[in-house]
Design a protein around this motif. Structure first.
Motif, short mmCIF file in Angstrom:
data_model
loop_
_atom_site.label_atom_id
_atom_site.label_comp_id
_atom_site.label_asym_id
_atom_site.label_seq_id
_atom_site.Cartn_x
_atom_site.Cartn_y
_atom_site.Cartn_z
N ILE A 20 0.84 -1.20 0.00
CA ILE A 20 0.00 0.00 0.00
C ILE A 20 0.87 1.25 0.00
CG2 ILE A 20 -1.68 1.32 1.35
CD1 ILE A 20 -2.82 -1.36 2.31
N ALA A 21 1.95 1.23 0.79
CA ALA A 21 2.86 2.38 0.84
C ALA A 21 3.44 2.67 -0.54
CB ALA A 21 3.97 2.10 1.85
N ARG A 22 3.80 1.61 -1.27
CA ARG A 22 4.35 1.81 -2.62
C ARG A 22 3.30 2.39 -3.56
NH1 ARG A 22 7.20 -3.09 -1.51
NH2 ARG A 22 5.56 -4.34 -2.52
N VAL A 23 2.08 1.86 -3.49
CA VAL A 23 1.00 2.35 -4.36
C VAL A 23 0.72 3.82 -4.10
CG1 VAL A 23 -1.46 2.15 -4.89
CG2 VAL A 23 -0.08 0.08 -4.66
N LEU A 24 0.69 4.21 -2.83
CA LEU A 24 0.31 5.59 -2.47
C LEU A 24 1.51 6.53 -2.42
CD1 LEU A 24 -2.26 4.86 0.40
CD2 LEU A 24 -2.73 5.34 -2.01
N GLY A 25 2.71 5.98 -2.53
CA GLY A 25 3.90 6.83 -2.46
C GLY A 25 4.11 7.45 -1.10
N MET A 26 3.80 6.68 -0.05
CA MET A 26 3.90 7.16 1.33
C MET A 26 4.92 6.34 2.09
SD MET A 26 -0.13 7.70 2.28
CE MET A 26 0.29 8.12 3.99
N PRO A 27 5.47 6.90 3.20
CA PRO A 27 6.38 6.12 4.05
C PRO A 27 5.65 4.94 4.67
CG PRO A 27 6.53 8.47 4.54
CD PRO A 27 5.34 8.29 3.65
#
Length: 242
Positions: A20-27
């Protein structure tokens, strides 16, 4: 689509927090906290213990605007100087002679949930004795509230603060489920008169908060702030205000 809705959808597709972090570009650390919140909100109301009491401090609506169609009344919206801090207390049935209690201290102007406690198990006599202590710092005391108002205050404040760059207190994760399932969005417009207003507390890092606000909303006058020696209210692990 709200961030939590995106995460809820991605979790339903079987994606891990790292994916999910990769998909959303979040830490990943930020996503992990949001995933925990989604999990606590995911409980269905069918299996939730009965709400035996829900309270907020009088003057809870000071400085914020509320959708009047819900009929949530504030018994004294402008009578004290604790604007911006809202204390919510929720008691649910634990056993026939016990209740399970959670409390939340929400900065509805900026930082979201600054503290939380519970679930704590009490008998109903202890709960009646506890209420005056819990709301002792509020000059006008407390009032009964529907659980829906508590949800809109607490979950709404968390989502508002996250948009500003702030996560809720670590203890919120274990107390959030006590509020029940809530899908949002909140019927409350947070911030003081609709704009972020940071009032520093004794355990804050004011410079860090101000820099975060400058990054997320831009420099003043996009937000206001007041750095003071100590916060007017602090919720402690001993379950009362000092």
């Amino acid at each position: 689509m709200e961030l939590l809705d995106q995460i809820r959808q991605l979790r339903s597709e079987g994606k891990s927090p790292k994916e999910i972090a990769r998909v959303l570009g979040m830490p990943p650390s930020a996503v992990a906290s949001l995933v925990r919140t989604v999990a606590t909100q995911g409980h269905t109301t069918a299996g939730e213990p009965q709400v035996v009491g829900c309270w907020v401090n009088v003057s809870w609506s000071r400085g914020i605007s509320v959708d009047q169609s819900h009929g949530w009344a504030d018994e004294a919206p402008s009578q004290d100087d604790t604007g911006g801090l809202v204390s919510v207390l929720v008691a649910r049935r634990h056993r026939w002679d016990k209740v399970s209690v959670c409390g939340y201290l929400a900065d509805v102007y900026c930082l979201g949930v600054k503290n939380a406690f519970g679930p704590d198990i009490k008998d109903e006599l202890d709960l009646r004795r506890f209420l005056p202590d819990y709301y002792a710092a509020y000059p006008c005391g407390w009032q009964d509230a529907p659980i829906e108002l508590a949800q809109h205050i607490v979950f709404g404040a968390v989502e508002y603060a996250r948009r500003l760059g702030f996560e809720p207190h670590a203890d919120f994760a274990q107390a959030a489920a006590h509020l029940g399932a809530w899908k949002g969005p909140s019927a409350i417009t947070f911030g003081k008169e609709g704009k972020p207003y940071y009032i520093s507390g004794p355990y804050d890092n004011p410079l860090k908060v101000i820099k975060t606000l400058e990054r997320t909303v831009g420099p003043p006058p996009n937000f206001d702030y007041l750095v003071v020696p100590e916060a007017p209210l602090t919720l402690t692990r001993q379950d009362h205000f000092l």
